[in-house]
Design a protein around this motif. Sequence first.
Motif: not given
Length: 818
Positions: A133-143
């Motif tokens: 159900s989840v669609n994630v847009a990451q801003q950086d690789p390490y959270g």
Amino acid sequence: MPLRASRTCLLTLLAGTTLATFAYPAAAQTAARHRAHARHATHAHSAARPPVARAAVATPAVAAPVAPPAPMMAPARAEEVSVTGRSARTRQPGGGLMKIETAPKAVQSVTRDFIAKQVPSANVQQLIAMMPSVNVAQQDPYGLQSGQVNVRGFDQSEIGWTLDGAPLNDIGGGQFYANEVLESEDLETVQLTPGSVNIDSPVVSASAGLTAMSMSNPTSKAGGLMDVSFGSFDTFRQFLRLNSGYIGHSGIRAMFAFSHTKGNHWRGPGQDEKFHYDFKAVKDFDNGSHTGLTVSYNDQVNDFYLNPSYSQWNTLGYGANYAANYAPQYGGSLAAGANYYKLHVNPFRNVVAVVPTHIVVTPKISIEDSLYFWHGIGNGTGASTIGASPSLGTTPVRLDLNGASQVLALSPSNQEQFRTGNTLSAHYKPDSHHDIVLGWWYEYSNELQFSPYGKVDQATGNAYNIWGVNSQIRTTSGEPYYARNFLSLTQVNMLFLGDTMKYFNDRLNITVGFKEAMITRRLYNYTPGTQYNRNLHTAEPLPQVGIAWNFDKKNQIYIAGNTNFKTPSNTSLVDYVNTSGKFTQFGGPSQPEYSIEEELGYRYNGDWLIGSVSFFNYNLTNRQQSLSYYLNGAQYSQTVNAGGQTTRGVDVQLSTRPIWYHLRPYVTFEYLHSTIDNNIRDGADLLPTKGKIAIRSPKEQAGLGIDYDDGHLWFSGQVKYVGKQYASFMDDNSVPQYVTNQIGMGYRFHNFGYLKSPEIQLNMQNLTGAKFRNGIYGFTTNANAVKGVYGTTIAAGSAASYYLQPPFSAMVTLSTGF
């Protein structure tokens, strides 16, 4: 089905089922169960990040008993735990990307088995990215930065987020910042229920479902875990956790954890630095009662990434960033100096504390109580030039600029928020068929939001104070100058009643519930010329029902109906005035977002194959879209009412227990069809949006995961495909389809002296180094001019902006229990 008709059907079904419940003859109550020690012994194996180190800390002579999941007909197969003198490792299906679930609703989870193999600094957004159900847009690789999460097309402000029962959403607008919550080493499980919210969950921004996080319990034996990580972009991290074990004969055990992470940005100038502290104590009583204390504190200062518009992306690509140098030092203008990266900073400090308590009164009666407190203070800064004669609200003023006609000023968006509340409920089990709950949730919060103009050294571009206070620009009469300044007070009362029923040797499971959420919000605007006070009162009836039938211990079918809501953002009550004295928004009461959701699902729990399929349908009114945008260089969020919406689709998950020499594959798929139900007003006309695909709603998503673990050597890899998603209500701007990937591998060694199962692991992301837009930061109404419903030409809206996919990155971690 029409919205009100759907609500009537759910209320009728709820009333009928409740009457049937009270008519059912009572049976003898089963003997009281005293399971506290067995339950917490299970957690003792999962407190440390590497599964091996967990067992080494507890050093059990034999495997501790593991409570099986709730039965479908006969007891379902429990999670397998393999214990030797040197190792203990969980054997969840799909490498920890799936659990055995029996609730009559869709449930998606990740467990320690998966979490422990990810980059240690990962935040919860990154950890749930493989859920269907989840669609994630990451801003950086390490959270270290918070990106964007969408669940079945709904954004993260429409999802409730809790930690050990305490709410984490911003009370004003529902925003959630995953980088400020909990370190992954201390995270036991994450459970997402898309489309439904537990009847006792303390959330008011949850029209799309609930994400519940659990902090790992302290172990029964003294010990701990330490790790150190080195990664791309000069990232360095240290983590230490200490477990007290049982303290004397008090029945109390506690743990304390500390971490520090610092790294440079992967594009453009800037860095992020984070200090984090977690604490948890648990007290067990002989009669099965228990209480505890969970505390999580975060202190972080990040530089912002620039989220480019389409034209910036098209022209500059990954070069669209804030400036590394202060322009006026090289002959540039003051206005150009506003792009200096040191003027775009995000400092934030927050603490959450919760005291969850379970009291066994009699074998038939128990009490649950959860007292919590949340405090956060921080801002997002930007910069802009300001003249000596602006307006403070609608009042012209003269600023003290030391004789200058204009200066470059810091323009932060500050907020300070206090939330305190308590969830109290009583459970009554009159017989073996019923578990009746009656409860009350109360919360009081205040949130001060203000935007001062802070002084900047005009020669160097450095702000005197990144909070914009203590060095604030004032009028010539000494009055502080604000772009906005308001206080919102929110009071929540929610009463709830429910029953969980089991018949036919637990083959039939019925849950019914009803809650009434009553919210009062008072807003006080201190900006001259605006309406000083506006109030919002709303009461929402929220029935829910779920029915599950277990054909046998392997096959289950369920049907569910849920109603959820999101209270309007506090900013919808605010009048906004620009520095020229002109109104940019007239506030006023608005309607809560209300959703009715139906689900039909099937689960299979085989000897080696685990699977689930969930069909869902949502009917929404007053869809509230969270719009992120830039104002004077600072990042703001605003709620836009997008009217009605219909969302339909199917989620599929398949995984296995260990096969083919310790392999555990995982496959997931989602089909989503989400459409706008009405035309959206734009000025005097209407945009022809009816039938358009909703923003941030990719039609297809698919994922593949693989896990290998023989107790020493392990490998974990995930690939996910995300289809095209629109960034405008008119579907004339979009983010193309893309694929993400990540792998991890490691080796656990034998014990060595005081070192228990030392381990080395390597995590890598974006192995191909692909460059693409991976999500929508700020949407727009229409990217191009369009003819309205009434025939007028509606000009293009503000430009959409985007998240960009981080490039290849790698992190090496050395860890050991002791």
